[in-house]
Design a protein around this motif. Structure first.
Motif, mmCIF file in Angstrom:
data_model
loop_
_atom_site.group_PDB
_atom_site.id
_atom_site.type_symbol
_atom_site.label_atom_id
_atom_site.label_comp_id
_atom_site.label_asym_id
_atom_site.label_seq_id
_atom_site.Cartn_x
_atom_site.Cartn_y
_atom_site.Cartn_z
ATOM 1 N N HIS A 75 -2.409 10.646 -7.611
ATOM 2 C CA HIS A 75 -1.503 11.549 -6.908
ATOM 3 C C HIS A 75 -0.482 12.165 -7.860
ATOM 4 O O HIS A 75 -0.107 13.336 -7.709
ATOM 5 N N THR A 130 -2.128 6.061 -6.356
ATOM 6 C CA THR A 130 -0.801 6.488 -6.790
ATOM 7 C C THR A 130 -0.889 7.228 -8.120
ATOM 8 O O THR A 130 -0.287 8.299 -8.297
ATOM 9 N N GLU A 134 9.697 7.315 -7.471
ATOM 10 C CA GLU A 134 8.763 8.151 -6.720
ATOM 11 C C GLU A 134 7.391 7.487 -6.626
ATOM 12 O O GLU A 134 6.739 7.511 -5.573
ATOM 13 N N TRP A 135 6.953 6.878 -7.714
ATOM 14 C CA TRP A 135 5.683 6.138 -7.678
ATOM 15 C C TRP A 135 5.754 4.992 -6.671
ATOM 16 O O TRP A 135 4.840 4.783 -5.877
ATOM 17 N N PHE A 137 5.731 6.106 -2.997
ATOM 18 C CA PHE A 137 4.398 6.535 -2.574
ATOM 19 C C PHE A 137 3.500 5.322 -2.354
ATOM 20 O O PHE A 137 2.789 5.236 -1.353
ATOM 21 N N HIS A 174 -0.703 3.038 -0.380
ATOM 22 C CA HIS A 174 -1.723 3.553 -1.302
ATOM 23 C C HIS A 174 -1.948 2.527 -2.409
ATOM 24 O O HIS A 174 -1.049 1.760 -2.756
#
Length: 702
Positions: free
Chosen positions: A395, A392, A355-356, A359, A387
């Motif tokens: 977020h 990151t 997920e990191w 993103f 990003h």
């Protein structure tokens, strides 16, 4: 099917067409004689092995029995690798651009038996579409006209060549001198085309034209104009964040099809890596922003890993196309090696790292390419920096250091997984000119960044070229090495780019043999290529009767022109050796192109780099001492790490001192002090008092 004549050629591009049903000939007398004997036109097809649209035209047309029958019956089909024979490519590209207003590859040109062009274009679709004639339509029309009005074709082709020759001769009559106002004019033109949002110059497609960076950084050094500097730094940052930068494996793709550096044309060329590495090194020297040093290493490490042969020389390119599914190896798509589905990434990384990563690099479940005209990226993602690591972490309410370490590990894991995919075709021919560019890049980076391994890599490549492609007796170079064969007499680019590489390599390591060889190459460059009457250098030497024109390169594009690199190399060599004839040849070149630069200065930004050097006060930095002494190396390192575009760097130690001193009297005046090395900074042929400490030297260099 039996292979055609191209099967015995060394060029990877020609070998790709060896199994076509087309009865291809390589460029040469056998094809020319057949055309004359049978009174047939020549169909000349020019491309290179990593060219996407060349592959498309091969699949659509050259593998077609219908097209092959037409070509074999009515024409003499000839294939040329533009990277092996840039002289042929430039002649007929000049014709295509003059008659159609555009150019590119594959290039398709029809010639009379005496090699004069009468019709040409680039890629042709197999059949008529969107108001554009298909390849078979064009072939049928040319056959019809050839059979009914051959005399008019012969006359018009002769007229075209004569018009081009007159235009070139008229250009040669216009000479002038460049003043400092031309630098302001170039800067103004570049500012008007600059994209302040995404960086780069002009709109889509966007190319990484490194010669523009070279000029603007020197313009900043000359004028202190911060806007010129920021145009370069912003462009380099945005390029590095985009999909045009290989976020996993390093290095840069050929260009971006959009204006934001996102969707690349995926081929990777050696000449781009070499020039961009220098851009990032110089950006670091000027700004001291560490990201630029990291990006320079990113590019060079890619080259050393994936484009370097076992003997140290550098391969030419990696293809844009690669196998989509290993179960169907015949099906290829552009960028297939580089793109990802979100599911693949999640399966390899797991949560929360996947997920990191998604993103950070803009990965989406449905794919992130919005405008996919050919459906090549359906459900797939091109990695780009959507990003920062800090964004990151914020977020996901995570620690930035933890996220950074996890993402770096994820990058390594995905790269390892990617390396198990079928790799794109690698063009493993070794070109002298492009190797010269890479030797320069490695040498400059080794000094600026203090990386000994880059110096060692540059040294290995130079030794390979000088052993395999250089004749020390005649001073002549060959252009291409592949499969144990060195062939094709060198062109201006080969002499000029290798000359520049050897100068950079000498300044990075002080091996005097490289400077000696550079002198020999400069002598041969002037003897073989200079226009004694109008100044400047022809792209090819005299003696090839198959060339209907003898051209001079007058554009710094994807590669710098041979004239621009030759002019700067000769100016530098004149300062390093005291040989006035080298500076005079360079000045004649600048005068020969002065009118062209005055009318369109952005056509030749690398020539402006040479003009900047010529108009600056020469700065010689001489170090008296032994190269084996760590104190000597420390003084030299202080010079190399700085952006000093007008300087030359020499080491006065025996036995090199005697050779240098024959032409450069100042060498006899520099001595060690109290048994230790000393540095002499000489500007405008006057030397300041010598210094022995790094801090004192730094003060003088400032």
């Amino acid at each position: 099917m039996m292979p055609n004549r191209l099967a015995s050629e060394k060029s990877p591009y020609l070998q790709q067409h060896a199994s076509n049903p087309v009865d291809w000939y390589p460029w040469g007398e056998e094809a020319f004689e057949k055309a004359r004997r049978e009174n047939k036109p020549i169909f000349l097809s020019v491309g290179y092995s990593t060219c996407h649209w060349c592959h498309v035209m091969e699949r659509e047309s050259f593998e077609s029995p219908e097209v092959a029958e037409m070509l074999n019956r009515w024409f003499v089909p000839v294939k040329v690798d533009r990277e092996e024979r840039p002289d042929i490519d430039r002649i007929y590209m000049t014709f295509v651009q003059a008659t159609t207003g555009g150019g590119g590859w594959p290039m398709s040109v029809w010639l009379t038996p005496d090699l004069k062009p009468f019709y040409g274009g680039t890629y042709y679709p197999p059949s008529d579409s969107y108001g554009r004639p298909g390849f078979l339509t064009v072939l049928r029309k040319i056959v019809e006209v050839w059979n009914t009005d051959r005399a008019r074709i012969a006359e018009s082709s002769s007229q075209v060549i004569e018009q081009l020759r007159r235009h070139l001769e008229a250009s040669d009559q216009v000479r002038g001198r460049l003043g400092e106002e031309v630098f302001d004019a170039a800067d103004n033109q570049l500012r008007r085309s600059y994209d302040p949002q995404f960086g780069g110059f002009g709109g889509a497609p966007k190319f990484p034209r490194s010669v523009v960076h070279n000029f603007l950084l020197r313009y900043f050094r000359r004028t202190g104009n911060r806007e010129a500097l920021e145009m370069v730094l912003h462009t380099l940052r945005r390029m590095a964040a985009g999909g045009v930068h290989d976020q996993l494996g390093g290095g840069f793709h050929r260009y971006s099809v959009d204006d934001r550096w996102f969707v690349p044309h995926f081929e990777k060329m050696l000449y781009d890596q070499a020039q961009l590495a220098v851009s990032y090194v110089e950006a670091w020297q000027v700004s001291r922003e560490e990201q630029f040093a990291c990006l320079a290493r990113d590019v060079l490490d890619y080259v050393l890993r994936d484009l370097t042969g076992p003997e140290g020389a550098f391969y030419s390119a990696e293809d844009a196309d690669s196998v989509i599914d290993p179960a169907r190896p015949e099906e290829k798509g552009e960028g297939a090696f580089y793109i990802w589905s979100k599911e693949e990434i999640e399966g390899l990384l797991g949560e929360p790292v996947a997920e990191w990563f998604c993103f950070r690099f803009g990965v989406e479940a449905e794919g992130n390419v919005r405008h996919d005209l050919h459906g090549e990226f359906l459900g797939k993602n091109i990695l780009y920096e959507a990003h920062s690591i800090e964004e990151t972490a914020r977020h996901f309410s995570a620690d930035a250091a933890t996220v950074g370490r996890a993402l770096e590990d994820a990058r390594r894991r995905l790269l390892a997984a990617r390396n198990k995919r079928p790799r794109p075709h690698r063009d493993d021919k070794i070109l002298t000119s492009w190797n010269g560019l890479m030797i320069s890049a490695l040498a400059v980076a080794s000094g600026a960044l203090g990386e000994q391994r880059y110096l060692e890599a540059a040294d290995r490549a130079a030794r390979f070229l000088l052993e395999k492609l250089y004749d020390p007796v005649s001073g002549s170079l060959l252009r291409r090495y592949r499969g144990g064969e060195a062939a094709i007499p060198g062109f201006l680019d080969d002499y000029a780019f290798l000359l520049a590489g050897l100068l950079d390599l000498y300044e990075a390591g002080f091996n005097i043999e490289y400077l000696r060889t550079a002198v020999r190459l400069a002598e041969q460059l002037i003897e073989r290529f200079e226009d004694r009457f109008a100044g400047g250098f022809f792209a090819a030497a005299e003696g090839d009767d198959s060339l209907v024109l003898r051209l001079k390169d007058d554009y710094d594009g994807a590669e710098p022109s041979g004239n621009s690199v030759a002019a700067l190399g000769l100016l530098r060599l004149a300062e390093m050796t005291g040989r006035r004839e080298f500076r005079q040849a360079a000045e004649r070149t600048l005068e020969a192109f002065a009118a062209r630069i005055a009318s369109l200065p952005t056509a030749l930004p690398q020539m402006l780099v040479a003009a900047d050097f010529a108009l600056a006060k020469p700065k010689q930095i001489l170090i008296a001492g032994s190269n084996s002494d760590p104190r000597t190396r420390t003084l030299a390192a202080e010079v190399r790490r700085r952006f000093l575009p007008h300087r030359t760097l020499l080491l006065a130690e025996e036995p090199a001192r005697a050779w240098l001193g024959r032409e450069l009297p100042v060498i006899g005046q520099v001595r060690e002090i109290d048994g230790g090395p000393a540095a002499y900074v000489c500007e405008n042929y006057a030397c300041r008092l010598p210094v022995t400490g790094v801090d004192e030297l730094a003060e003088l260099l400032e």
